[in-house]
Write an enzyme that holds these catalytic residues in place. Structure first.
Site, mmCIF file in Angstrom:
data_model
loop_
_atom_site.group_PDB
_atom_site.id
_atom_site.type_symbol
_atom_site.label_atom_id
_atom_site.label_comp_id
_atom_site.label_asym_id
_atom_site.label_seq_id
_atom_site.Cartn_x
_atom_site.Cartn_y
_atom_site.Cartn_z
ATOM 1 N N THR A 151 -16.450 7.208 0.962
ATOM 2 C CA THR A 151 -16.439 5.831 1.007
ATOM 3 C C THR A 151 -15.894 5.043 2.048
ATOM 4 O O THR A 151 -14.721 6.014 2.619
ATOM 5 C CB THR A 151 -15.658 5.647 -0.217
ATOM 6 O OG1 THR A 151 -16.468 5.979 -1.503
ATOM 7 C CG2 THR A 151 -15.358 3.957 -0.149
ATOM 8 N N ARG A 179 -21.288 2.143 -14.334
ATOM 9 C CA ARG A 179 -19.964 2.144 -14.081
ATOM 10 C C ARG A 179 -19.522 1.425 -12.598
ATOM 11 O O ARG A 179 -20.458 1.567 -11.469
ATOM 12 C CB ARG A 179 -19.853 3.809 -13.627
ATOM 13 C CG ARG A 179 -18.318 4.201 -13.303
ATOM 14 C CD ARG A 179 -18.077 4.418 -11.932
ATOM 15 N NE ARG A 179 -16.699 4.950 -11.490
ATOM 16 C CZ ARG A 179 -16.497 5.007 -10.302
ATOM 17 N NH1 ARG A 179 -17.219 4.660 -9.305
ATOM 18 N NH2 ARG A 179 -14.971 5.411 -9.945
ATOM 19 N N ASP A 182 -13.313 1.341 -8.017
ATOM 20 C CA ASP A 182 -12.378 0.397 -7.237
ATOM 21 C C ASP A 182 -12.764 -0.307 -6.001
ATOM 22 O O ASP A 182 -12.160 -1.402 -5.705
ATOM 23 C CB ASP A 182 -11.130 1.388 -6.856
ATOM 24 C CG ASP A 182 -11.400 2.500 -5.822
ATOM 25 O OD1 ASP A 182 -12.546 3.083 -6.012
ATOM 26 O OD2 ASP A 182 -10.579 2.651 -4.857
ATOM 27 N N THR A 202 -9.650 5.308 -1.364
ATOM 28 C CA THR A 202 -11.014 6.128 -1.609
ATOM 29 C C THR A 202 -10.435 7.219 -2.539
ATOM 30 O O THR A 202 -9.259 7.343 -2.545
ATOM 31 C CB THR A 202 -11.583 6.819 0.108
ATOM 32 O OG1 THR A 202 -12.641 7.600 -0.451
ATOM 33 C CG2 THR A 202 -10.457 7.763 0.605
ATOM 34 N N GLY A 205 -11.744 6.308 -8.161
ATOM 35 C CA GLY A 205 -11.669 4.732 -8.429
ATOM 36 C C GLY A 205 -10.662 4.528 -9.342
ATOM 37 O O GLY A 205 -9.933 3.619 -9.557
HETATM 38 C C1 SD4 Z 1 -15.117 5.222 -6.314
HETATM 39 N N1 SD4 Z 1 -13.626 5.005 -4.623
HETATM 40 O O1 SD4 Z 1 -16.370 4.624 -6.737
HETATM 41 C C2 SD4 Z 1 -14.936 5.253 -4.956
HETATM 42 C C3 SD4 Z 1 -15.500 6.617 -4.662
HETATM 43 C C4 SD4 Z 1 -14.926 7.303 -3.235
HETATM 44 O O2 SD4 Z 1 -15.534 8.619 -1.485
HETATM 45 O O3 SD4 Z 1 -14.058 6.872 -2.675
HETATM 46 N N2 SD4 Z 1 -15.821 8.112 -2.687
HETATM 47 O O4 SD4 Z 1 -14.398 5.469 -7.269
#
Ligand code: SD4
Length: 290
Positions: A151, A179, A182, A202, A205
């Protein structure tokens, strides 16, 4: 103005931070810099956690989350949106062209088409194959591992000393359909307060949402903590609610109004990239667990 332009982003995204830096160096504002910067990862099919080429949910659909926030506290977000390569730009349109902040799913997609975005299949040959492989066991893990952590959250300060941020992701691979993590939630995956600084996250979330992580970090900086101290406190709050739990990763990244940066994470491995007149650096951050 004593404040110098700077951009930081989660992980080692050389091309994205380079792009944002180009925008800042040519006199562009922080908002344009972060949008242009994270778009690089959205378009990059080899990044399987963002935009085109992102991993799908359990039903095989790629659903994207993104948000953007400017110096005046304006923000826009799209959640669980399909078929559009650049959700961050749709989020910016939500911010600028509607009286709303968040558009979800089909409504967000319809709005994107109305704004001139093109429909595109986000699943690639690689992610399709991985999904078919995953279907054989259908094991659902929220664990952030090497293959599931790309992310991009980006924070920038421009020539005027103004701060903006953006965050974009395809979320957790093989998540339950619908779903939302964050990343597109203002205050959780991203928060900007132009008087103080900005933060982005990251990792898993759900844990970031539970502590309103990015808002927490910016408030801690307002109370006098450095970006580093604020990120450490943010992770510690999460660990307090998860005593002894080791099966997830979180990485926080923050910048303050003076252009100081910091980051902290649960497990070793989280890095952030920083680009300023001082050069281009990949910063390793310290972690809660060694
Ligand atoms: C999430 N924070 O959808 C994101 C996933 C993530 O690197 O950071 N992946 O929860």
């Amino acid at each position: 103005n004593p404040i110098k332009p700077i951009v930081v982003c989660t992980w080692n995204f050389f091309n994205a931070s380079e792009k944002a830096w180009e925008v800042l160096k040519s006199g562009g504002n922080a908002l344009d810099a972060v949008e242009q910067g994270v778009r690089v990862e959205e378009a990059d099919e080899t990044n399987e956690t963002v935009g085109k080429g992102g991993r799908p949910d359990r039903d095989g659909n790629v659903t994207l989350d993104a948000c953007i926030m400017d110096k005046d506290g304006n923000c826009g977000s799209v959640v669980c949106m399909e078929n559009i390569v650049h959700p961050v730009s749709v989020a910016r349109k939500v911010m600028e062209e509607t009286p709303h902040i968040i558009l979800a799913g089909k409504g967000a997609e319809k709005f994107a088409y109305e704004q001139g975005f093109k429909k595109e299949d986000l699943l690639t040959e690689s992610t399709r194959k991985q999904y078919e492989e995953w279907l054989k066991t259908s094991k659902y893990e929220t664990t952030i591992n090497i293959e599931n952590h790309d992310t991009i959250g980006m924070l920038a300060i421009d020539d005027n000393g103004d701060i903006a941020g953006a965050c974009t992701t395809s979320g957790m691979a093989y998540k339950v359909a619908g779903r939302v993590g964050d990343s597109p939630i203002i205050g959780a995956g991203l928060f900007i307060d132009n008087e103080v600084g900005g933060a982005t996250a990251t990792g898993v979330g759900e844990e970031v949402i539970r502590t309103v992580g990015s808002f927490l970090i910016v408030e801690l900086m307002r109370q006098g903590k450095s970006p580093q101290e604020a990120c450490e406190e943010g992770v510690k709050r999460i660990m307090k609610k998860n005593e002894g739990r080791k099966d997830f990763q979180i990485g926080f990244l923050a910048i303050n109004k003076n252009g100081e940066t910091g980051g902290y994470c649960v497990h070793p491995g989280f890095t952030y990239r920083e680009y300023s007149d001082n050069g281009h650096h990949n910063r390793e951050v310290i972690s809660f667990y060694e």
